[in-house]
Design a protein around this motif. Structure first.
Motif, mmCIF file in Angstrom:
data_model
loop_
_atom_site.group_PDB
_atom_site.id
_atom_site.type_symbol
_atom_site.label_atom_id
_atom_site.label_comp_id
_atom_site.label_asym_id
_atom_site.label_seq_id
_atom_site.Cartn_x
_atom_site.Cartn_y
_atom_site.Cartn_z
ATOM 1 N N ILE A 1 38.610 10.861 96.370
ATOM 2 C CA ILE A 1 37.590 11.297 95.324
ATOM 3 C C ILE A 1 37.837 10.766 93.864
ATOM 4 N N TYR B 1 36.910 11.363 89.919
ATOM 5 C CA TYR B 1 36.619 12.242 88.858
ATOM 6 C C TYR B 1 36.382 11.787 87.601
ATOM 7 N N PHE C 1 33.732 16.220 89.494
ATOM 8 C CA PHE C 1 33.323 15.373 90.430
ATOM 9 C C PHE C 1 32.349 14.280 90.369
ATOM 10 N N PRO D 1 37.996 17.702 84.248
ATOM 11 C CA PRO D 1 37.449 16.535 85.094
ATOM 12 C C PRO D 1 36.189 16.988 86.000
#
Lengths: 114, 113
Positions: B34, B36, B46, B44
């Motif tokens: 992922i 961020y 997404f 942070p």
């Protein structure tokens, strides 16, 4: 939108004090996390919780404890604050059982221990 | 121990250029990777994820590439804008730890106009 609220944006404490950092989320998420963020080190996991009264150690739990008495609230406790715990503390939450482990973060608490 | 790392701590680009932010990981067993974005004074947020059984995923102006052979992850931002200036973190999900994410050290992207 998910909201993760950390009680203080800035906090100044003295060495040896007991410090409580509070975090509340409003989306009924099962999972909650505490990270600390330091320049050049990224985010490091301190503790996390999958359910009320449940807790798991992360990578750097020494000097910290946590409390999760209610689903929406996850507290980080510094039993006796030290100068090396000066840092940005970030709380996050996520939904259990989701396909993607998507964490939602609060804005952080900048803690200074003098 | 296993960790997720980034190749460069800083990256400077001109507005309109494409940006590529790289990340190396060490755990072959991770399910998800992922990205961020963290803007100044904020937590942070997404951006995009990719599952370990994929090698490319596209979003709005962003593309994530996963090369499992060399354990490399990259985030490509097309037509970079000043609002893209931030710190970017890659993270991996250690399946055995549930949804806890392990983060890399971050790359600071600076966009000049």
């Amino acid at each position: 939108d998910v909201k993760v609220t950390q009680s203080s944006r800035y906090l100044v404490k003295r060495t040896g004090e007991k410090v409580f950092l509070e975090c509340v989320q409003d989306m009924d998420h099962e999972n909650m996390f505490w990270y600390r963020q330091d320049p050049g080190l990224g985010l490091r996991l301190i503790y996390f919780s999958y359910d009320v009264k449940m807790k798991e150690k992360g990578d750097i739990p020494e000097g910290y404890s946590v409390s999760r008495e209610k689903k929406e609230r996850f507290s980080l406790i510094l039993e006796s604050a030290s100068t090396n715990q000066t840092s940005m503390y970030l709380c996050a939450s996520s939904l259990d059982g989701g396909t993607v482990p998507k964490l939602f973060f609060g804005s952080g608490t900048q803690l200074s221990v003098l | 121990g296993e960790s997720v790392g980034l190749h460069l701590p800083t990256l400077s680009v001109q507005e309109g250029d494409n940006s590529i932010i790289n990340c190396a990981y060490s755990n072959s067993a991770s399910d998800y990777f992922i990205w961020y974005k963290q803007e100044s004074g904020k937590g942070p947020q997404f951006i995009i994820d990719i599952r370990s059984n994929m090698d490319k995923r596209q979003g709005q102006r962003v593309t994530v590439l996963l090369n499992k052979t060399v354990k490399h992850l990259s985030l490509q931002i097309a037509a970079t804008q000043p609002g893209d200036s931030a710190v970017y973190f890659c993270a991996e999900n250690m399946h055995q730890a549930g949804t806890a994410l392990i983060f890399g050290k971050g790359t600071t992207l600076s966009v000049s106009s």
